[in-house]
Design a protein around this motif. Structure first.
Motif, mmCIF file in Angstrom:
data_model
loop_
_atom_site.group_PDB
_atom_site.id
_atom_site.type_symbol
_atom_site.label_atom_id
_atom_site.label_comp_id
_atom_site.label_asym_id
_atom_site.label_seq_id
_atom_site.Cartn_x
_atom_site.Cartn_y
_atom_site.Cartn_z
ATOM 1 N N SER A 1 43.770 95.382 39.595
ATOM 2 C CA SER A 1 42.282 96.117 39.505
ATOM 3 C C SER A 1 42.518 97.526 38.662
ATOM 4 C CB SER A 1 42.155 96.800 41.136
ATOM 5 O OG SER A 1 41.066 97.443 41.134
ATOM 6 N N THR B 1 34.842 99.038 39.007
ATOM 7 C CA THR B 1 36.230 98.424 39.290
ATOM 8 C C THR B 1 36.121 97.015 38.881
ATOM 9 O OG1 THR B 1 36.425 99.638 41.163
ATOM 10 C CG2 THR B 1 37.932 97.591 40.944
ATOM 11 N N MET C 1 38.448 93.610 38.556
ATOM 12 C CA MET C 1 39.571 93.063 39.235
ATOM 13 C C MET C 1 39.699 91.556 38.390
ATOM 14 S SD MET C 1 38.832 93.430 43.033
ATOM 15 C CE MET C 1 37.261 92.805 43.158
ATOM 16 N N TRP D 1 42.305 88.259 38.098
ATOM 17 C CA TRP D 1 43.311 87.543 38.895
ATOM 18 C C TRP D 1 43.986 86.230 38.122
ATOM 19 C CZ3 TRP D 1 38.183 87.505 40.568
ATOM 20 C CH2 TRP D 1 37.593 86.486 40.252
ATOM 21 N N ASN E 1 40.504 92.134 49.293
ATOM 22 C CA ASN E 1 40.415 93.396 48.289
ATOM 23 C C ASN E 1 39.884 94.301 49.282
ATOM 24 O OD1 ASN E 1 40.825 95.178 46.139
ATOM 25 N ND2 ASN E 1 38.554 95.027 45.580
#
Length: 129
Positions: free
Chosen positions: A26, A53, A55, A57, A69
């Protein structure tokens, strides 16, 4: 009034816990008009500052996974880059589907979404309370 935000809550490239080998990172950015600037670990924010933000993955080659999260307490979610994820307003006990990412419920404490194998990204906008 300026607040110093805890590094663990708003640290750039902070790995998050996920299920079965999914790696989630993040990064948080301050939105300053048309410019974005990455936060440093001990950055100070003012109430009303807008942040984004991101994020990212990476999931193992096989399977379907759930990523959860937590949302830092001082952030009020406004919108997300996509829908079809769930949010909780009670610490992860109950969940509701967000199909319209422009209409977030108030008081979101957690987000979760399903992902398959490979890489992905989800961003959300929030305001510092």
């Amino acid at each position: 009034m300026r607040w110093t935000l805890v590094c663990a809550a708003l640290c750039a490239a902070q790995p998050l816990a996920a299920q079965s080998g999914v790696v989630v990172e993040s990064s948080i950015f301050v939105e300053d008009g048309q410019r974005l600037s990455q936060l440093e670990p001990s950055a100070e924010l003012m109430r009303g500052d807008r942040v984004i933000t991101v994020m990212r993955w990476k999931a193992p080659a096989r399977g379907s996974y759930t990523v959860t999260n937590p949302i830092p307490r001082r952030l009020a979610l406004e919108s997300a880059s996509r829908g079809n994820f769930e949010v909780s307003t009670d610490g992860g006990t109950n969940w509701q589907l967000v199909s319209n990412p422009e209409r977030m419920p108030q008081g979101v404490t957690h987000m979760r979404w399903r992902t398959g194998a490979g890489e992905g990204r989800l961003t959300y906008r929030a305001v510092v309370r």
